[in-house]
Motif scaffolding. Structure first.
Motif, short mmCIF file in Angstrom:
data_model
loop_
_atom_site.label_atom_id
_atom_site.label_comp_id
_atom_site.label_asym_id
_atom_site.label_seq_id
_atom_site.Cartn_x
_atom_site.Cartn_y
_atom_site.Cartn_z
N PHE A 27 -5.56 1.84 -0.45
CA PHE A 27 -4.43 2.33 -1.25
C PHE A 27 -4.02 1.27 -2.26
O PHE A 27 -3.85 1.55 -3.45
CB PHE A 27 -3.25 2.70 -0.35
CG PHE A 27 -2.03 3.07 -1.13
CD1 PHE A 27 -1.89 4.35 -1.65
CD2 PHE A 27 -1.01 2.14 -1.35
CE1 PHE A 27 -0.76 4.69 -2.38
CE2 PHE A 27 0.11 2.48 -2.08
CZ PHE A 27 0.24 3.76 -2.59
N ARG A 28 -3.86 0.06 -1.78
CA ARG A 28 -3.42 -1.03 -2.68
C ARG A 28 -4.46 -1.27 -3.78
O ARG A 28 -4.11 -1.45 -4.94
CB ARG A 28 -3.16 -2.30 -1.89
CG ARG A 28 -2.58 -3.39 -2.76
CD ARG A 28 -2.26 -4.64 -1.96
NE ARG A 28 -1.69 -5.62 -2.84
CZ ARG A 28 -0.48 -6.12 -2.71
NH1 ARG A 28 0.28 -5.77 -1.71
NH2 ARG A 28 -0.02 -7.01 -3.56
N ALA A 29 -5.72 -1.27 -3.42
CA ALA A 29 -6.79 -1.52 -4.39
C ALA A 29 -6.90 -0.41 -5.43
O ALA A 29 -7.27 -0.67 -6.58
CB ALA A 29 -8.13 -1.67 -3.66
N ASN A 30 -6.57 0.82 -5.06
CA ASN A 30 -6.72 1.96 -5.97
C ASN A 30 -5.45 2.32 -6.73
O ASN A 30 -5.46 3.29 -7.47
CB ASN A 30 -7.20 3.19 -5.18
CG ASN A 30 -8.62 3.01 -4.70
OD1 ASN A 30 -9.47 2.52 -5.43
ND2 ASN A 30 -8.87 3.40 -3.46
N SER A 31 -4.38 1.57 -6.58
CA SER A 31 -3.12 1.96 -7.21
C SER A 31 -2.59 1.05 -8.31
O SER A 31 -1.48 1.27 -8.77
CB SER A 31 -2.05 2.14 -6.13
OG SER A 31 -1.87 0.95 -5.42
N PRO A 32 -3.34 0.04 -8.81
CA PRO A 32 -2.76 -0.84 -9.82
C PRO A 32 -2.31 -0.11 -11.09
O PRO A 32 -1.39 -0.55 -11.75
CB PRO A 32 -3.85 -1.84 -10.14
CG PRO A 32 -4.82 -1.75 -9.04
CD PRO A 32 -4.66 -0.40 -8.42
N GLY A 33 -2.95 0.98 -11.44
CA GLY A 33 -2.55 1.71 -12.64
C GLY A 33 -1.27 2.49 -12.47
O GLY A 33 -0.65 2.92 -13.44
#
Length: 130
Positions: A27-33
């Motif tokens: 989740f953290r890796a895929n949510s920076p945008g």
């Protein structure tokens, strides 16, 4: 650890601690945008196992469960949709866990706003609203 269901009619998955950590990392890796975790006002990703695991059943029912009535919980759309298909106690009590999460986050970090989809809104809506 209880995961999110794949759809409104599905039972939540019971996740191992390892799977839960992998899901959080993904989740953290895929949510920076979408979510900014950096800086002094950045989002913080927390694991509710840290505080929920300290509850005994009796303490949880006494301290958290007593604040929600069964009619209030039954009136929620997320519960009504599932009643005819079958609803486990784990699934029914999920909104109580969400309420305990919010209470902990309010007390420990001053969180005053929760936002969520239909299943989450059952725990964060005010009495009398669906």
């Amino acid at each position: 650890m209880i995961g999110d269901p794949s759809g409104r009619s599905a039972e939540r998955l019971l996740l191992s601690a390892r799977r839960s950590r992998r899901t959080s990392s993904a989740f953290r890796a895929n949510s920076p945008g979408f979510i900014d975790f950096d800086g002094p006002h950045g989002a913080e990703l927390v694991d509710n196992y840290e505080w929920l695991s300290s509850y005994s059943l009796l303490r949880f029912l006494r301290d958290i469960g007593k604040h929600l009535t069964v009619p209030y919980m039954l009136a929620k759309d997320s519960v009504q949709i599932r009643l005819d298909a079958g609803l486990s106690f784990t699934e029914f009590s999920y909104m109580i866990l969400q309420a305990a999460d919010f209470l902990h986050l309010y007390r420990s970090g001053g969180v005053e706003l929760a936002d969520g989809a239909a299943p989450t809104s059952g725990a964060i809506s005010r009495p009398g609203s669906n």
